[in-house]
Enzyme design. Sequence first.
Site, PDB file in Angstrom:
ATOM      1  N   HIS A 186      39.981  -5.194  56.057  1.00  0.00           N
ATOM      2  CA  HIS A 186      40.649  -4.173  56.869  1.00  0.00           C
ATOM      3  C   HIS A 186      42.155  -4.452  56.991  1.00  0.00           C
ATOM      4  O   HIS A 186      42.982  -3.586  56.684  1.00  0.00           O
ATOM      5  CB  HIS A 186      39.998  -4.131  58.256  1.00  0.00           C
ATOM      6  CG  HIS A 186      40.583  -3.103  59.171  1.00  0.00           C
ATOM      7  ND1 HIS A 186      40.047  -1.853  59.333  1.00  0.00           N
ATOM      8  CD2 HIS A 186      41.679  -3.136  59.964  1.00  0.00           C
ATOM      9  CE1 HIS A 186      40.777  -1.151  60.187  1.00  0.00           C
ATOM     10  NE2 HIS A 186      41.776  -1.916  60.589  1.00  0.00           N
ATOM     11  N   GLU A 187      42.481  -5.646  57.409  1.00  0.00           N
ATOM     12  CA  GLU A 187      43.908  -5.963  57.587  1.00  0.00           C
ATOM     13  C   GLU A 187      44.640  -5.967  56.254  1.00  0.00           C
ATOM     14  O   GLU A 187      45.812  -5.584  56.171  1.00  0.00           O
ATOM     15  CB  GLU A 187      44.082  -7.296  58.320  1.00  0.00           C
ATOM     16  CG  GLU A 187      43.395  -7.386  59.683  1.00  0.00           C
ATOM     17  CD  GLU A 187      43.739  -6.250  60.639  1.00  0.00           C
ATOM     18  OE1 GLU A 187      44.828  -5.643  60.493  1.00  0.00           O
ATOM     19  OE2 GLU A 187      42.903  -5.948  61.517  1.00  0.00           O
ATOM     20  N   HIS A 219      45.775  -2.515  55.544  1.00  0.00           N
ATOM     21  CA  HIS A 219      47.063  -2.211  56.193  1.00  0.00           C
ATOM     22  C   HIS A 219      48.217  -2.847  55.415  1.00  0.00           C
ATOM     23  O   HIS A 219      49.270  -2.238  55.209  1.00  0.00           O
ATOM     24  CB  HIS A 219      47.073  -2.766  57.622  1.00  0.00           C
ATOM     25  CG  HIS A 219      46.313  -1.937  58.625  1.00  0.00           C
ATOM     26  ND1 HIS A 219      46.600  -0.620  58.880  1.00  0.00           N
ATOM     27  CD2 HIS A 219      45.292  -2.253  59.463  1.00  0.00           C
ATOM     28  CE1 HIS A 219      45.784  -0.150  59.826  1.00  0.00           C
ATOM     29  NE2 HIS A 219      44.975  -1.126  60.192  1.00  0.00           N
ATOM     30  N   GLU A 259      45.647   3.755  59.155  1.00  0.00           N
ATOM     31  CA  GLU A 259      44.238   3.411  59.328  1.00  0.00           C
ATOM     32  C   GLU A 259      43.405   3.909  58.142  1.00  0.00           C
ATOM     33  O   GLU A 259      42.380   3.300  57.807  1.00  0.00           O
ATOM     34  CB  GLU A 259      43.741   4.027  60.639  1.00  0.00           C
ATOM     35  CG  GLU A 259      42.480   3.426  61.184  1.00  0.00           C
ATOM     36  CD  GLU A 259      42.632   2.008  61.719  1.00  0.00           C
ATOM     37  OE1 GLU A 259      43.778   1.513  61.855  1.00  0.00           O
ATOM     38  OE2 GLU A 259      41.597   1.378  61.971  1.00  0.00           O
TER      39      GLU A 259
END
Lengths: 500, 500
Positions: free
Chosen positions: B264-265, B268, B294
Amino acid sequence: MTTTDAVWADLTSRWQDLADLNGTLALLNWDQSTYLPPAAAGGRARQKALLSGIRHARATDDAYGRLLDAAAARTDLSPEQARMVEVARKDFERATRFPSAFVQARSRHFGESYSAWTQARPGNDFARMIPYLEKSLDLNVQAAGYFPEFADPMDYFVDQSDEGMTAAQVDAVFGELRAALVPLADSVIAAGPPRTDFLNRHYPAQAQLRFGEDVIRQYGYDFAQGRQDLTHHPFMTRLGERDTRITTRVKEHDPIDALYSTLHEAGHALYEQNVREDFLGTPLGGGVSAGVHESSSRMWENLVGRSREFWAAYFGDLRDTFPDALGDVTEEEMYRASNVVSRSLIRVDADELTYNLHVITRYGLERDLLSGRLAVADLADAWHAAYESNLGQRAPSDVDGVLQDVHWFAGGPGGAFQGYTLGNVLSAQFFAAAEAANPGLKGDFARRDFSRLLGWMRENVYRHGRMLRPAEMVVQATGQPMNVEPYLAYLRGKYGALLG
Amino acid sequence: MTTTDAVWADLTSRWQDLADLNGTLALLNWDQSTYLPPAAAGGRARQKALLSGIRHARATDDAYGRLLDAAAARTDLSPEQARMVEVARKDFERATRFPSAFVQARSRHFGESYSAWTQARPGNDFARMIPYLEKSLDLNVQAAGYFPEFADPMDYFVDQSDEGMTAAQVDAVFGELRAALVPLADSVIAAGPPRTDFLNRHYPAQAQLRFGEDVIRQYGYDFAQGRQDLTHHPFMTRLGERDTRITTRVKEHDPIDALYSTLHEAGHALYEQNVREDFLGTPLGGGVSAGVHESSSRMWENLVGRSREFWAAYFGDLRDTFPDALGDVTEEEMYRASNVVSRSLIRVDADELTYNLHVITRYGLERDLLSGRLAVADLADAWHAAYESNLGQRAPSDVDGVLQDVHWFAGGPGGAFQGYTLGNVLSAQFFAAAEAANPGLKGDFARRDFSRLLGWMRENVYRHGRMLRPAEMVVQATGQPMNVEPYLAYLRGKYGALLG
């Protein structure tokens, strides 16, 4: 008085901001040395330049200067407040006396000189550095000239790092020291080296780090107010209030390097962690001078960490930690190996004893350059001559000679070295006073009890921050001005016993 | 023209300084979450306040505002320059429209409210929070009132995180989504859970970290421009040019948590690492909106990381890394376990599917509070009713109900949640467009080849930074405005197949 209280509130708030900016800059530097991704170096340099500019603007602000003048004229200040103003005004002078065009020209030249050195050194090309070094020397003589209160340029540079000390005092200390150390080193080396083969065995990195951290925790280093990380070059840095970190490096085939650099940097950190709480965020909230700071790191590294008592306490643990490497080694062998003395060409690799001769050599050459007695063009030869005279060694090339250290090529000759040896001298003088006040002090170490030594240093050195001038602090703590006798007595005692 | 070129040079230098101050603040935060010694928190808070003040002064400087006006009046700007000025003026307005007394009062109140929440939450005492929340709501309505160009306060908050979007658009998207997701979740849950016993076995932390880092390196995350460290709460942060770091946490009895937070990170970070070089240090040099940001993290976490093809590529490695924990587990079982769906009360622990219902619930409550349809005193009951309606669950207490998230208690109700689900919707819309342009795209993943997906996202999303408005970017990249069809098709396809 409301007006003057407002002055004081304004001053203390400016000091706090300057301290917080210093901490932020220290974080930018710490992160650069520890965790910064490689591609981010350019952006980081710009962030540092921006923050430095913001700090400089605040440190040299006219309104700040007027506040300092107003505060200096007051008669109702406590001794602490008066000293805060005195120190702050001295810092302000340092930051404002140079014209900004001079600052920029000097900074640009040192940057170019450093770049040239990174190429000239591997090429063994001192000739290329001569014009750079001539200009650096000229700029540093000019810099000192902005402080006409110092008669001799070297006095200016010595005072910069050790407030109130003169070059003549350093000359006297170093002269005595050299006269004693040259024959002492000769006799220790003549007796032959101890066993050191086991120092080259395999010592896993994580275990080395854990061992060093256990020791400094027992020294009194507070990990709630600090931490240790890995870097190329070990250092201690204060990143803010109650945030004093150290760094180290680890070689898996040398247990000495990481351990003693950890003990050394922890010695610096113990100083910063024990300054009076009410001095934090003020001009008095930090170490007082290069020499006194180094006295603390040398004490915890050498007088404690290389003592018989230290190894009595820790050798068993070390052997349990590294049973393969140390299974056939005795405590006495480890003690002797951690105190080996040898002739060497490289300052940063030198042992406790001969290290001072490297420093004295550089100081002497700086002294001659700044006074005009030595021309830059003759420096490489003068280096070799001084090494033969002081260390009985001659470097095969300038790479291991005059091109060895970065200092003269990134900042010019002047005051960059003497603090290391002043620290050694003071470490023994403080230690002797601590022992006199605490009979049997060294016996504590064998029980891993360092509280009496830490307590003595806290009360007599650390807690004062910059409240006392270094010379005052030395007299108050030891009953005598700085002198080489305790250091020579320490070295003679240690190496005399080792020689049997 | 010399005059205007000077204007432009001044502007770009101010933008660079603002970016460098943002990076320095990000470093102060990153260090606080990773390595700051515990006793240093107070000093760090002061450093952050000082730097925030310096940044705010520069971001709201009158001279900067005049420069922006002068630049906006120019007709010779390139489209990129014109958009830089537009974005910068919008940021300037945001920073200056509030009177500073209002900013201070709001910030003080949110601080007090947060403190009260840290005590009220463990005590299950929503009543205590009612007066705080009433004042927070009032302050947020006032805040929106300083931007009268927005008719509805919620429009102001939605536009803050997703430029150009209205609350009515969010209502429409969330209405459609809720209508489809509630029955879909029901049927998936009714089918019964897959095997998950092995997720609770022992997975050593270092190996988990190494595995996750190997995956994101293959995704295209550039470790020369970033790194991963441990924190309590995972996040991505940009500390400067080419310095985009991520953090994670690791649970030794849960291999899912660290892996998917890393993916997830990294999603980003891939966005930030692929913005056009010439936008760095300008107002366009970063992600364009909360929703689009997101969408990237959700894509790499879910559409890629929870796909069959992902596990086809990586399950063998994972089992080799953890042979004890995964010896009796099949690839299909791992795939199903990473896609388990269940009713839950806690948003941050929810699965991919029902997570949206948590967000829709909070958004609906915010909407009602800000419009005055719901009184704060009735919020706890409204929460329970909404959870029963949307998730078929009722929390046993307010601890797991209205007191659950920090957002409303540290910043008041308004626009803090909808971006998460907009991101989910957009992730599928972008992915469908990427697949249409790259036939067989998912097959790449089974070969650990993510270059076509990364390339498509770079060209259509990442590289534009803030050049395009979010809605423009969506239409340009996908040929249609934001809509839920691709996301519903993705969810129906995945869970339909899982249901068999």
